[in-house]
Write a protein that holds these residues in place. Structure first.
Motif, PDB file in Angstrom:
ATOM      1  N   UNK A 221       0.868  -1.176   0.000  1.00 55.52           N
ATOM      2  CA  UNK A 221       0.000   0.000   0.000  1.00 55.52           C
ATOM      3  C   UNK A 221       0.901   1.221   0.000  1.00 55.52           C
ATOM      4  N   UNK A 222       0.758   2.080  -1.003  1.00 59.97           N
ATOM      5  CA  UNK A 222       1.550   3.305  -1.081  1.00 59.97           C
ATOM      6  C   UNK A 222       0.629   4.487  -0.793  1.00 59.97           C
ATOM      7  N   UNK A 223       0.795   5.169   0.350  1.00 62.83           N
ATOM      8  CA  UNK A 223      -0.079   6.300   0.668  1.00 62.83           C
ATOM      9  C   UNK A 223       0.175   7.491  -0.253  1.00 62.83           C
ATOM     10  N   UNK A 224      -0.879   8.239  -0.514  1.00 61.16           N
ATOM     11  CA  UNK A 224      -0.786   9.474  -1.302  1.00 61.16           C
ATOM     12  C   UNK A 224      -1.837  10.441  -0.773  1.00 61.16           C
ATOM     13  N   UNK A 225      -1.791  11.678  -1.263  1.00 63.27           N
ATOM     14  CA  UNK A 225      -2.861  12.640  -0.958  1.00 63.27           C
ATOM     15  C   UNK A 225      -2.964  12.870   0.548  1.00 63.27           C
ATOM     16  N   UNK A 226      -1.802  12.975   1.221  1.00 63.65           N
ATOM     17  CA  UNK A 226      -1.820  13.170   2.679  1.00 63.65           C
ATOM     18  C   UNK A 226      -1.501  14.622   3.012  1.00 63.65           C
ATOM     19  N   UNK A 227      -2.335  15.536   2.473  1.00 62.52           N
ATOM     20  CA  UNK A 227      -2.067  16.963   2.601  1.00 62.52           C
ATOM     21  C   UNK A 227      -2.773  17.614   3.775  1.00 62.52           C
ATOM     22  N   UNK A 228      -3.513  16.838   4.581  1.00 59.23           N
ATOM     23  CA  UNK A 228      -4.113  17.381   5.793  1.00 59.23           C
ATOM     24  C   UNK A 228      -3.273  16.980   7.000  1.00 59.23           C
ATOM     25  N   UNK A 229      -3.087  17.924   7.916  1.00 61.05           N
ATOM     26  CA  UNK A 229      -2.262  17.669   9.092  1.00 61.05           C
ATOM     27  C   UNK A 229      -2.800  16.462   9.874  1.00 61.05           C
ATOM     28  N   UNK A 230      -1.899  15.552  10.188  1.00 63.68           N
ATOM     29  CA  UNK A 230      -2.256  14.382  10.969  1.00 63.68           C
ATOM     30  C   UNK A 230      -2.777  13.210  10.177  1.00 63.68           C
ATOM     31  N   UNK A 231      -3.004  13.391   8.872  1.00 62.38           N
ATOM     32  CA  UNK A 231      -3.597  12.308   8.076  1.00 62.38           C
ATOM     33  C   UNK A 231      -2.672  11.095   7.996  1.00 62.38           C
ATOM     34  N   UNK A 232      -1.406  11.330   7.698  1.00 66.18           N
ATOM     35  CA  UNK A 232      -0.493  10.200   7.528  1.00 66.18           C
ATOM     36  C   UNK A 232      -0.233   9.465   8.849  1.00 66.18           C
ATOM     37  N   UNK A 233       0.089  10.157   9.949  1.00 68.87           N
ATOM     38  CA  UNK A 233       0.257   9.421  11.209  1.00 68.87           C
ATOM     39  C   UNK A 233      -1.003   8.647  11.608  1.00 68.87           C
ATOM     40  N   UNK A 234      -2.175   9.252  11.379  1.00 70.30           N
ATOM     41  CA  UNK A 234      -3.421   8.568  11.714  1.00 70.30           C
ATOM     42  C   UNK A 234      -3.607   7.305  10.894  1.00 70.30           C
TER      43      UNK A 234
END
Length: 282
Positions: A221-234
């Motif tokens: 799974x390759x994450x993308x579109x993580x432009x909101x604060x906290x999205x990627x850690x969550x």
């Protein structure tokens, strides 16, 4: 890393069996819609000229930014996903896919050198179907609905694009706004790598996204579109809770093959090219 075995008896295997049965029942009248590894072949294998940097079984993935990736195939076909006017690869892609959500997912001024520009929505309305074979890659799409800014449903405004190359099936979920149906999953078939928007705001909420990923059962799974604060850690917390492994890449590109796929579903976090940290906006 060792070859990842198929999930015999699991939902992915059952979907593959169902699609094969459907193909046999239809007399194989048209191209298979979900059996990836059987169709991603060059029509003239004797004419293949491989890039020196990639083996015939490898594909290079580069993260440009937001939801734009550049895929390079063994024969040198370059593909740009969610091609737009903000995040662009250095060189003109052979194939560019676009989606209709908003301006960072499509282009009003596409490079005229692009040989194949594939819209994920039909500008005239209604469905749009792609099934394109270019050298050693097949590209097809599965349309989904999206929400407009005022909350209305825009039918068929997004496409999941599937790239079949080098014995791998790679799915870019685009600007996905709802969970997938059984029909969607059957048309996807067995997917090895998924690019997934994990912003938890303008696309699918992370709880629903995890259900989608568990239904698809990819290796990577390759994450993308993580432009909101906290999205990627969550998202990473949810992934670990679901039993996924997490690896953070220092390079915006990597080369992958079927033989290098992990045995256990792994989230491969890439830093966008030119970015200053994986937890920042791309």
């Amino acid at each position: 890393m060792p070859l990842k075995p198929r999930h015999f008896g699991g939902p992915g295997f059952r979907r593959l069996c169902a699609v094969l049965c459907l193909a046999v029942a239809s007399g194989l009248a048209g191209p298979a819609q979900a059996v990836c590894q059987l169709v991603a072949r060059s029509p003239q294998p004797e004419a293949r000229v491989w890039k020196a940097s990639l083996a015939p079984s490898e594909i290079q993935i580069r993260y440009i930014g937001h939801s734009t990736f550049e895929l390079t195939t063994p024969q040198g076909v370059r593909i740009a996903t969610d091609y737009n006017d903000t995040y662009r690869p250095e060189f003109s892609p052979t194939i560019a896919t676009m989606n209709g959500a908003h301006s960072t997912h499509n282009s009003r001024r596409p490079d005229p050198e692009i040989q194949h520009l594939l819209y994920g929505w039909n500008p005239q309305g209604g469905p749009i179907d792609h099934d394109l074979l270019v050298q050693d890659v097949r590209v097809r799409n599965i349309q989904t609905n999206i929400r407009s800014w005022d909350g209305d449903v825009q039918r068929l405004g997004n496409s999941i694009f599937v790239f079949e190359v080098a014995d791998l099936c790679i799915a870019h979920l685009g600007h996905l706004h709802h969970k997938l149906t059984e029909e969607d999953l059957m048309r996807l078939g067995q997917i090895d790598i998924v690019f997934a928007a994990i912003d938890n705001s303008s696309t699918l909420r992370q709880e629903s996204l995890m259900q989608v990923l568990q239904a698809i059962q990819p290796s990577l799974v390759v994450p993308m579109h993580f432009h909101f604060h906290g999205a990627l850690p969550g998202f990473l917390r949810r992934a670990v809770e679901a039993g996924y492994l997490v690896q953070q890449a220092e390079d915006p590109r990597f080369v992958v093959s079927r033989a290098s796929l992990p045995l256990k579903t792994t989230v491969h976090v890439m830093q966008p090219e030119g970015g200053n940290g994986i937890f920042n906006d791309p």
